[in-house]
Design a protein around this motif. Structure first.
Motif, mmCIF file in Angstrom:
data_model
loop_
_atom_site.group_PDB
_atom_site.id
_atom_site.type_symbol
_atom_site.label_atom_id
_atom_site.label_comp_id
_atom_site.label_asym_id
_atom_site.label_seq_id
_atom_site.Cartn_x
_atom_site.Cartn_y
_atom_site.Cartn_z
ATOM 1 N N PRO A 15 34.299 -39.642 -8.521
ATOM 2 C CA PRO A 15 32.846 -39.639 -8.737
ATOM 3 C C PRO A 15 32.482 -38.867 -10.003
ATOM 4 O O PRO A 15 33.260 -38.040 -10.487
ATOM 5 C CB PRO A 15 32.297 -38.946 -7.495
ATOM 6 N N LEU A 16 31.304 -39.145 -10.529
ATOM 7 C CA LEU A 16 30.798 -38.420 -11.693
ATOM 8 C C LEU A 16 30.259 -37.060 -11.264
ATOM 9 O O LEU A 16 29.828 -36.888 -10.127
ATOM 10 C CB LEU A 16 29.655 -39.201 -12.352
ATOM 11 N N LEU A 17 30.262 -36.115 -12.192
ATOM 12 C CA LEU A 17 29.606 -34.840 -11.958
ATOM 13 C C LEU A 17 28.122 -35.051 -12.202
ATOM 14 O O LEU A 17 27.698 -35.296 -13.333
ATOM 15 C CB LEU A 17 30.151 -33.765 -12.902
ATOM 16 N N CYS A 18 27.334 -35.003 -11.134
ATOM 17 C CA CYS A 18 25.894 -35.224 -11.228
ATOM 18 C C CYS A 18 25.204 -34.000 -10.648
ATOM 19 O O CYS A 18 25.321 -33.723 -9.450
ATOM 20 C CB CYS A 18 25.467 -36.469 -10.457
ATOM 21 N N LEU A 19 24.518 -33.252 -11.515
ATOM 22 C CA LEU A 19 23.791 -32.077 -11.057
ATOM 23 C C LEU A 19 22.522 -32.531 -10.362
ATOM 24 O O LEU A 19 21.971 -33.594 -10.659
ATOM 25 C CB LEU A 19 23.456 -31.192 -12.247
ATOM 26 N N GLY A 20 22.031 -31.717 -9.469
ATOM 27 C CA GLY A 20 20.803 -32.031 -8.755
ATOM 28 C C GLY A 20 19.591 -31.920 -9.658
ATOM 29 O O GLY A 20 19.685 -31.553 -10.836
ATOM 30 N N PRO A 21 18.410 -32.228 -9.123
ATOM 31 C CA PRO A 21 17.188 -32.129 -9.931
ATOM 32 C C PRO A 21 16.925 -30.679 -10.352
ATOM 33 O O PRO A 21 17.335 -29.748 -9.657
ATOM 34 C CB PRO A 21 16.094 -32.645 -8.987
ATOM 35 N N LYS A 22 16.264 -30.544 -11.473
ATOM 36 C CA LYS A 22 15.945 -29.211 -11.975
ATOM 37 C C LYS A 22 14.827 -28.610 -11.108
ATOM 38 O O LYS A 22 13.769 -29.213 -10.960
ATOM 39 C CB LYS A 22 15.501 -29.260 -13.432
ATOM 40 N N VAL A 23 15.119 -27.467 -10.565
ATOM 41 C CA VAL A 23 14.126 -26.761 -9.755
ATOM 42 C C VAL A 23 14.135 -25.310 -10.193
ATOM 43 O O VAL A 23 15.067 -24.851 -10.838
ATOM 44 C CB VAL A 23 14.454 -26.848 -8.239
ATOM 45 N N GLY A 24 13.124 -24.604 -9.839
ATOM 46 C CA GLY A 24 13.147 -23.190 -10.163
ATOM 47 C C GLY A 24 11.824 -22.686 -10.681
ATOM 48 O O GLY A 24 10.802 -23.341 -10.600
ATOM 49 N N VAL A 25 11.935 -21.537 -11.234
ATOM 50 C CA VAL A 25 10.771 -20.805 -11.659
ATOM 51 C C VAL A 25 10.250 -21.303 -12.972
ATOM 52 O O VAL A 25 10.902 -21.665 -13.857
ATOM 53 C CB VAL A 25 11.140 -19.307 -11.785
ATOM 54 N N ASP B 30 26.782 -35.305 -19.263
ATOM 55 C CA ASP B 30 26.036 -34.060 -19.405
ATOM 56 C C ASP B 30 25.554 -33.524 -18.059
ATOM 57 O O ASP B 30 24.750 -32.596 -18.000
ATOM 58 C CB ASP B 30 24.840 -34.263 -20.333
ATOM 59 N N GLY B 31 26.028 -34.113 -16.959
ATOM 60 C CA GLY B 31 25.614 -33.685 -15.637
ATOM 61 C C GLY B 31 24.389 -34.407 -15.112
ATOM 62 O O GLY B 31 24.026 -34.250 -13.957
ATOM 63 N N HIS B 32 23.738 -35.183 -15.954
ATOM 64 C CA HIS B 32 22.559 -35.949 -15.542
ATOM 65 C C HIS B 32 22.981 -37.394 -15.309
ATOM 66 O O HIS B 32 23.567 -38.019 -16.191
ATOM 67 C CB HIS B 32 21.464 -35.882 -16.603
ATOM 68 N N CYS B 33 22.679 -37.913 -14.129
ATOM 69 C CA CYS B 33 23.079 -39.264 -13.771
ATOM 70 C C CYS B 33 21.851 -40.133 -13.504
ATOM 71 O O CYS B 33 20.839 -39.635 -13.002
ATOM 72 C CB CYS B 33 23.971 -39.244 -12.533
ATOM 73 N N LYS B 34 21.967 -41.398 -13.851
ATOM 74 C CA LYS B 34 20.897 -42.367 -13.643
ATOM 75 C C LYS B 34 21.401 -43.463 -12.719
ATOM 76 O O LYS B 34 22.494 -43.991 -12.919
ATOM 77 C CB LYS B 34 20.500 -43.021 -14.963
ATOM 78 N N GLU B 35 20.588 -43.802 -11.748
ATOM 79 C CA GLU B 35 20.896 -44.922 -10.855
ATOM 80 C C GLU B 35 20.383 -46.201 -11.498
ATOM 81 O O GLU B 35 19.359 -46.205 -12.188
ATOM 82 C CB GLU B 35 20.207 -44.732 -9.500
ATOM 83 N N GLY B 36 21.090 -47.288 -11.274
ATOM 84 C CA GLY B 36 20.644 -48.564 -11.818
ATOM 85 C C GLY B 36 21.377 -49.724 -11.175
ATOM 86 O O GLY B 36 22.073 -49.568 -10.173
#
Length: 129
Positions: free
Chosen positions: A119-129, A60-66
């Motif tokens: 590599p996986l598709l990993c979106l960056g952190p959610k930022v914005g208004v 879903d574009g969200h990746c977790k490190e572990g």
């Protein structure tokens, strides 16, 4: 009679795949991106880095490190957002890995659907208004 015996043999269950040791799991997965499916549908993917570090995504574009470690013959994962170990047994089946969730084995069984080094598709952190 021979046909009856042949049909009977076809109905026998296949032998269970032997569970992998931590060393076998590491050798099979290190440097790879494995895509897992459940019931024929995509489930998620994990990149296996050096030093037993991993990166998981439900695609879903969200990746977790572990990271993973061996405990009581199981492969256990701990991720940055959850300190509770997620332990699995892994076996090598005819088409790749079979993973069974040890915390509740009747609920989750995953199958390796694809393997590569992308590599996986990993979106960056959610930022914005």
């Amino acid at each position: 009679m021979r046909h009856v015996l042949y049909l009977f043999c076809l109905m026998l269950p296949l032998p269970a795949a032997a569970e992998m040791s931590a060393a076998e799991f590491d050798a099979y997965t290190r440097g790879q991106t494995l895509y897992y499916a459940q019931g024929g549908a995509p489930y998620g993917a994990e990149i296996y880095h050096e030093d037993r570090r991993v990166q998981w995504s439900f695609l879903d574009g969200h990746c977790k490190e572990g990271h993973w470690y061996e405990a009581d013959g199981l492969i256990c994962f701990v991720y940055e957002d959850n300190p509770e170990p997620q332990c699995w047994s892994f076996a090598k089946g005819p088409n790749g890995l079979i993973a069974r969730f040890a915390n509740d084995p009747g609920q989750t069984e995953l199958y390796e659907a694809d393997k590569g080094s992308a590599p996986l598709l990993c979106l960056g952190p959610k930022v914005g208004v």
